[in-house]
Write a protein that holds these residues in place. Structure first.
Motif, PDB file in Angstrom:
ATOM      1  N   MET A 107       0.843  -1.212   0.000  1.00  0.00           N
ATOM      2  CA  MET A 107       0.000   0.000   0.000  1.00  0.00           C
ATOM      3  C   MET A 107       0.873   1.257   0.000  1.00  0.00           C
ATOM      4  O   MET A 107       1.882   1.319   0.686  1.00  0.00           O
ATOM      5  N   ILE A 108       0.440   2.232  -0.758  1.00  0.00           N
ATOM      6  CA  ILE A 108       1.232   3.463  -0.849  1.00  0.00           C
ATOM      7  C   ILE A 108       0.356   4.643  -0.427  1.00  0.00           C
ATOM      8  O   ILE A 108      -0.671   4.919  -1.063  1.00  0.00           O
ATOM      9  N   SER A 109       0.746   5.345   0.629  1.00  0.00           N
ATOM     10  CA  SER A 109      -0.006   6.548   1.011  1.00  0.00           C
ATOM     11  C   SER A 109       0.449   7.686   0.122  1.00  0.00           C
ATOM     12  O   SER A 109       1.653   7.950   0.009  1.00  0.00           O
ATOM     13  N   LEU A 110      -0.511   8.337  -0.498  1.00  0.00           N
ATOM     14  CA  LEU A 110      -0.166   9.376  -1.460  1.00  0.00           C
ATOM     15  C   LEU A 110       0.496  10.583  -0.779  1.00  0.00           C
ATOM     16  O   LEU A 110      -0.033  11.135   0.187  1.00  0.00           O
ATOM     17  N   SER A 111       1.675  10.962  -1.288  1.00  0.00           N
ATOM     18  CA  SER A 111       2.356  12.168  -0.802  1.00  0.00           C
ATOM     19  C   SER A 111       3.496  12.424  -1.772  1.00  0.00           C
ATOM     20  O   SER A 111       3.770  11.583  -2.642  1.00  0.00           O
ATOM     21  N   LYS A 112       4.181  13.555  -1.598  1.00  0.00           N
ATOM     22  CA  LYS A 112       5.256  13.830  -2.568  1.00  0.00           C
ATOM     23  C   LYS A 112       6.365  12.770  -2.490  1.00  0.00           C
ATOM     24  O   LYS A 112       6.974  12.429  -3.501  1.00  0.00           O
ATOM     25  N   GLU A 113       6.566  12.217  -1.312  1.00  0.00           N
ATOM     26  CA  GLU A 113       7.624  11.200  -1.164  1.00  0.00           C
ATOM     27  C   GLU A 113       7.273   9.920  -1.936  1.00  0.00           C
ATOM     28  O   GLU A 113       8.156   9.215  -2.404  1.00  0.00           O
ATOM     29  N   SER A 114       5.983   9.637  -2.032  1.00  0.00           N
ATOM     30  CA  SER A 114       5.616   8.348  -2.647  1.00  0.00           C
ATOM     31  C   SER A 114       5.382   8.458  -4.155  1.00  0.00           C
ATOM     32  O   SER A 114       5.116   7.460  -4.811  1.00  0.00           O
TER      33      SER A 114
END
Ligand code: CS2
Length: 489
Positions: free
Chosen positions: A1-8
């Motif tokens: 699972m990937i939490s959306l943010s600039k890092e991801s």
């Protein structure tokens, strides 16, 4: 699972398109007030495409939320660095998801008004765009004049650095720009109101005139308010949308947006302090947007209400469910053909009958579960713009108002009865719902509200037809049967 943010961003699955531009270096030429689903499926989508050109790095968006209720959007966007997913659902079942990056920043002005004022007064801010809803312009429906009675407006009339309303914020920001010798920003309304720019001009200038004559004069000379027509059906986000992203793309997004594939923006080419090359991303720039606005409001938006209001009485949950019901579909088309189209002006480059066919297809999109609850929400602000003007014009021209009057009768009954024909209670979302409910004991008292119904409240021909249908509803006749009768006339 990937939490959306600039890092991801770099780890997202390949099938999901994401911004190819450097969001860290983009300036915020737009400040947008009212970041809801529609802004995120429409303007922010266009601007995302524009920023992908990489030559337009002045034109990122800073969102501003003025209301207490904007806390959720502030928190979601802040956590995700302004990023969100746009899920486009086509009638043929195709679903595409894309990450939109054009909202670079978000200020919750309700908590930090000074931060918002600084942003608005900043030289980098060139266009202030608005989706503050039909009701947000604060005018009396009957007179069209600015309503000074609201306590927040009264508060803002005293010049201060902690405004509460959009009028207080933009007037204070204009005062600061005037004092600093900066050009004015453009105030660009993107709401569903006919002549939205002209209405915005009248309302902002009325407020400024009462608050500070020098700012008023400066705005009169410097601030430009283009009219626009904006269009993309954007239902309310549901948990299913959030789960869809998790299941299909392993993306955790706190608040994605769903929309249809169709998109349109027609805009008058008038700006106080420059504009991006909108035409590169398909925005139509025209000298006069009025015929387009009128067409959209009187066919699309009114068409929605013509389905949604009787739809909620019958118990159809969504617009596509209404469209699957042949009687609803036919009545809506009759309304468009026989009551709305005759009031329209020629629209350059548009074949109205094809436009109406395309509306039938869009409304029937069963991948978009656009609820009748959303369509009927804030009807007291929408119907005067979407429907009553058409009825009034038809009365003047001695044309038929049967369907229009039937819809108003259904609206009365929606308040009076409060339940649909399946016995379920109707959820009503409207800032004036208490007042309307209080007036719904009889169809006569309901319609006597002249500040809402204007000339309709006293027009004999209209009243006769309206009362005819209202009484049938009160007698327990079913809404679909009445629609069939109406179609036979
Ligand atoms: C709808 C609009 O609110 C309504 O009643 O008609 O939100 C409509 O979906 C949009 O204007 C489409 O562009």
């Amino acid at each position: 699972m990937i939490s959306l943010s600039k890092e991801s961003l770099d780890n997202l699955p390949q099938e999901v398109k994401s911004p190819n531009y450097n969001r860290e270096t983009i300036k915020q030429g737009f400040v947008h007030i009212g970041v809801g689903g529609f802004h995120r499926s429409h303007q922010a989508y266009y601007i995302n495409n524009l920023l992908s050109d990489r030559e337009n790095d002045e034109w990122g968006i800073c969102g501003i939320g003025l209301r207490k209720d904007d806390q959720k959007i502030f928190e979601s966007l802040t956590e995700q660095n302004g990023l969100y997913s746009l899920i486009t659902r086509s009638p043929n079942g195709l679903i595409e998801s894309e990450i939109i990056g054009s909202i670079i920043n978000f200020i919750w002005a309700y908590k930090t008004p000074e931060k918002a004022l600084k942003k608005l007064a900043d030289v980098a801010t060139k266009i202030v765009s608005l989706t503050i809803t039909e009701g947000g312009y604060n005018f009396h429906s009957d007179t069209g004049e600015f309503d000074f009675s609201h306590p927040d407006v009264q508060h803002d009339l005293n010049k201060n650095n902690t405004p509460k309303t959009v009028f207080g914020f933009l007037t204070e920001a204009s005062r600061r720009r005037m004092k600093a010798g900066l050009p004015s920003f453009t105030i660009m309304s993107c709401d569903n109101i006919q002549h939205n720019g002209d209405v915005a001009r009248k309302m902002f200038l009325s407020f400024a005139e009462k608050q500070d004559l020098s700012v008023y004069k400066w705005m009169l000379e410097n601030t430009v308010f283009p009219n626009s027509m904006v269009d993309r059906i954007t239902p309310v986000t549901t948990d299913e949308d959030i789960n869809y992203l998790i299941k299909t793309h392993t993306i955790i997004d706190k608040w994605p947006v769903t929309c249809e594939p169709f998109i349109q923006w027609v805009l008058e080419d008038e700006f106080s302090f420059g504009r991006p090359p909108f035409e590169r991303v398909g925005v139509q720039l025209v000298d006069d947007v009025k015929p387009y606005e009128k067409m959209k409001l009187r066919l699309l938006n009114a068409g929605h209400s013509v389905l949604g209001i009787p739809g909620s009485l019958h118990g159809h949950p969504t617009i596509d469910a209404c469209m699957e019901d042949p009687i609803f579909r036919k009545l809506m088309r009759h309304f468009m053909d026989f009551e709305a189209t005759p009031t329209l002006d020629p629209v350059p480059g548009i074949d109205l009958s094809k436009y109406k066919d395309s509306l039938e297809e869009r409304f029937g999109n069963n991948n978009i579960k656009d609820t009748v609850e959303r369509i009927c929400s804030e009807s007291s602000a929408k119907l005067p713009k979407f429907l009553f003007e058409t009825i009034a014009e038809n009365l003047k021209q001695e044309q038929s108002v049967s369907i229009g009057a039937f819809i108003v009768a259904c609206w009365f009954y929606y308040y009076h009865q409060g339940r649909n024909e399946k016995g379920e209670s109707i959820i009503i979302i409207d800032q004036f719902s208490h007042r309307l409910k209080a007036k719904s004991s009889s169809p006569e008292t309901f319609i006597s509200n002249t500040s809402l119904f204007g000339a309709l409240a006293t027009n004999e021909k209209f009243l006769k037809t309206y009362l005819h249908w209202a009484k049938k509803l009160l007698a327990g006749e079913r809404v679909r049967d009445l629609m069939s009768n109406l179609l036979k006339r």
